[in-house]
Design an enzyme around this catalytic site. Structure first.
Site, PDB file in Angstrom:
ATOM      1  N   ASP A  21       0.879  -1.182   0.000  1.00  0.00           N
ATOM      2  CA  ASP A  21       0.000   0.000   0.000  1.00  0.00           C
ATOM      3  C   ASP A  21       0.908   1.220   0.000  1.00  0.00           C
ATOM      4  O   ASP A  21       2.113   1.121   0.263  1.00  0.00           O
ATOM      5  CB  ASP A  21      -0.904  -0.003   1.247  1.00  0.00           C
ATOM      6  CG  ASP A  21      -1.774   1.248   1.349  1.00  0.00           C
ATOM      7  OD1 ASP A  21      -2.348   1.664   0.324  1.00  0.00           O
ATOM      8  OD2 ASP A  21      -1.870   1.838   2.439  1.00  0.00           O
ATOM      9  N   SER A  22       0.316   2.381  -0.236  1.00  0.00           N
ATOM     10  CA  SER A  22       1.082   3.626  -0.145  1.00  0.00           C
ATOM     11  C   SER A  22       1.591   3.851   1.276  1.00  0.00           C
ATOM     12  O   SER A  22       2.483   4.665   1.489  1.00  0.00           O
ATOM     13  CB  SER A  22       0.191   4.811  -0.528  1.00  0.00           C
ATOM     14  OG  SER A  22      -0.860   4.933   0.411  1.00  0.00           O
ATOM     15  N   CYS A  84      -4.369  -1.240  -2.041  1.00  0.00           N
ATOM     16  CA  CYS A  84      -4.505   0.206  -2.179  1.00  0.00           C
ATOM     17  C   CYS A  84      -5.415   0.463  -3.381  1.00  0.00           C
ATOM     18  O   CYS A  84      -5.118   0.004  -4.497  1.00  0.00           O
ATOM     19  CB  CYS A  84      -3.115   0.792  -2.428  1.00  0.00           C
ATOM     20  SG  CYS A  84      -3.101   2.559  -2.785  1.00  0.00           S
ATOM     21  N   GLU A 163      -1.991   8.284   8.224  1.00  0.00           N
ATOM     22  CA  GLU A 163      -0.593   7.828   8.141  1.00  0.00           C
ATOM     23  C   GLU A 163       0.215   8.222   9.376  1.00  0.00           C
ATOM     24  O   GLU A 163       1.158   7.540   9.748  1.00  0.00           O
ATOM     25  CB  GLU A 163       0.101   8.499   6.948  1.00  0.00           C
ATOM     26  CG  GLU A 163       0.128   7.740   5.659  1.00  0.00           C
ATOM     27  CD  GLU A 163       0.774   6.377   5.754  1.00  0.00           C
ATOM     28  OE1 GLU A 163       1.972   6.298   6.018  1.00  0.00           O
ATOM     29  OE2 GLU A 163       0.063   5.395   5.568  1.00  0.00           O
ATOM     30  N   CYS A 195     -10.862   3.620   0.283  1.00  0.00           N
ATOM     31  CA  CYS A 195      -9.420   3.787   0.503  1.00  0.00           C
ATOM     32  C   CYS A 195      -9.092   2.910   1.701  1.00  0.00           C
ATOM     33  O   CYS A 195      -9.832   2.924   2.702  1.00  0.00           O
ATOM     34  CB  CYS A 195      -9.104   5.251   0.810  1.00  0.00           C
ATOM     35  SG  CYS A 195      -7.418   5.523   1.440  1.00  0.00           S
ATOM     36  N   HIS A 197      -7.012   3.075   3.968  1.00  0.00           N
ATOM     37  CA  HIS A 197      -6.732   3.759   5.237  1.00  0.00           C
ATOM     38  C   HIS A 197      -8.007   3.989   6.069  1.00  0.00           C
ATOM     39  O   HIS A 197      -7.950   4.059   7.285  1.00  0.00           O
ATOM     40  CB  HIS A 197      -6.090   5.134   4.982  1.00  0.00           C
ATOM     41  CG  HIS A 197      -4.637   5.088   4.615  1.00  0.00           C
ATOM     42  ND1 HIS A 197      -4.180   4.609   3.410  1.00  0.00           N
ATOM     43  CD2 HIS A 197      -3.531   5.482   5.311  1.00  0.00           C
ATOM     44  CE1 HIS A 197      -2.857   4.720   3.367  1.00  0.00           C
ATOM     45  NE2 HIS A 197      -2.441   5.245   4.506  1.00  0.00           N
TER      46      HIS A 197
HETATM   47  N1  DGL Z   1      -4.653   3.536   0.941  1.00  0.00           N
HETATM   48  C1  DGL Z   1      -4.736   4.066  -0.342  1.00  0.00           C
HETATM   49  C2  DGL Z   1      -6.006   3.677  -1.080  1.00  0.00           C
HETATM   50  O1  DGL Z   1      -6.595   2.667  -0.791  1.00  0.00           O
HETATM   51  C3  DGL Z   1      -4.271   5.400  -0.740  1.00  0.00           C
HETATM   52  C4  DGL Z   1      -3.977   6.468   0.211  1.00  0.00           C
HETATM   53  C5  DGL Z   1      -3.059   7.503  -0.394  1.00  0.00           C
HETATM   54  O2  DGL Z   1      -1.864   7.221  -0.418  1.00  0.00           O
HETATM   55  O3  DGL Z   1      -3.528   8.555  -0.842  1.00  0.00           O
HETATM   56  O4  DGL Z   1      -6.426   4.375  -1.976  1.00  0.00           O
END
Ligand code: DGL
Length: 276
Positions: A21-22, A84, A163, A195, A197
């Protein structure tokens, strides 16, 4: 029973699964994978040094996805879960083309399950700008959302705030408030967490929207799909006992350690991934 006679599920669950993931958001998917693949070797990279992806252009996200995929394959991953939404939308196609022998599982906003759940046909989608602007998302909507009213809410800064590792920070709460207000206004009865997160702040989103609004998170569906694909893989080692998950970060190690300690619910080794 010998290893060669082990049931298919035993072999499958010993497969090595790479996840990225990011940043730390994909840990919400890793948790589900840990439940569905109880004996797999799980590898995870949080690209926190290069996050967030949501405000970046596609080329940047594709390039980072390539680097992380190469690392996971070097470490022995047999199946890659792109945990992600933003990276799936931008890069999963390129990754599949570049690695035709590797199976990739992507994550997409759960439009289809949301439509099945919704009673009033009004559905909110919270995601990054990158995900909502992608062709892949447009296609997802045009194949599954006929008749439903979708309210798309780009949540700039929310993944970035999560984050930092404090899901209850004033910044997180203010952003949740700001982005749920238009959805409340639109009277949605179902909201897609688009997302990875966002599940970590689901309790705040739920509170802001009201208890009657349903939240849709696809982590379990993704883990089930990975489990199915894993059954077709020859495990790297037959029926090994559960191995400790290994997590890397391109960012700050202590943040990953504290987030994983609080959010994962199982033991993991952590280390920094230095640029190759
Ligand atoms: N967790 C990521 C997603 O599912 C992206 C969050 C990001 O880096 O902007 O889109």
């Amino acid at each position: 029973m010998t290893n060669s006679a082990a049931p298919l599920d035993d072999r499958a669950s010993a497969a090595c699964v790479g996840v990225f993931d990011s940043g730390v958001g994909g840990l919400s998917v890793l948790r589900a994978l840990h439940r569905h693949l109880p004996r797999s070797r799980l590898l995870y990279v949080a690209d926190s040094g290069y996050a967030p992806y949501g405000e970046r252009d596609e080329r940047y996200v594709i390039e980072r996805s390539r680097v992380l995929t190469a690392h996971l394959l070097r470490e022995g991953a047999q199946l890659i879960v792109v945990a992600c939404n933003t990276a799936t939308a931008a890069a999963v196609r390129a990754l599949r083309e570049e690695h035709p022998g590797v199976q990739f599982v992507g994550v997409e906003p759960g439009i289809k399950p949301a439509i099945a759940l919704s009673r009033n046909g009004r559905i909110g989608v919270m995601a990054t700008r990158g995900t909502l602007a992608s062709d892949k998302f447009r296609q997802l909507v045009s194949s599954h959302a006929q008749g439903a009213q979708l309210h798309l809410q780009a949540c700039a800064g929310l993944a970035h705030a999560i984050e930092a590792g404090d899901a209850d920070s004033a910044e997180v709460l203010a952003l949740v408030d700001r982005y749920t207000a238009p959805l409340r206004e639109a009277d949605v009865d179902t909201v897609v967490l688009g997302c990875t997160h966002y599940p970590f702040v689901a309790q705040h989103i739920q509170k802001a929207l009201g208890a009657e609004v349903r939240l849709v998170d696809t982590a379990d569906a993704v883990a089930r799909r990975a489990q199915q694909l894993a059954t077709s893989l020859q495990a790297a080692t037959d029926a090994v006992p559960r191995q400790t998950a290994r997590l890397w970060t391109t960012g700050d190690l202590s943040t990953l350690q504290s987030v994983a300690g609080r959010w994962l619910g199982f033991e993991a080794e952590t280390q920094v991934l230095l640029p190759a």
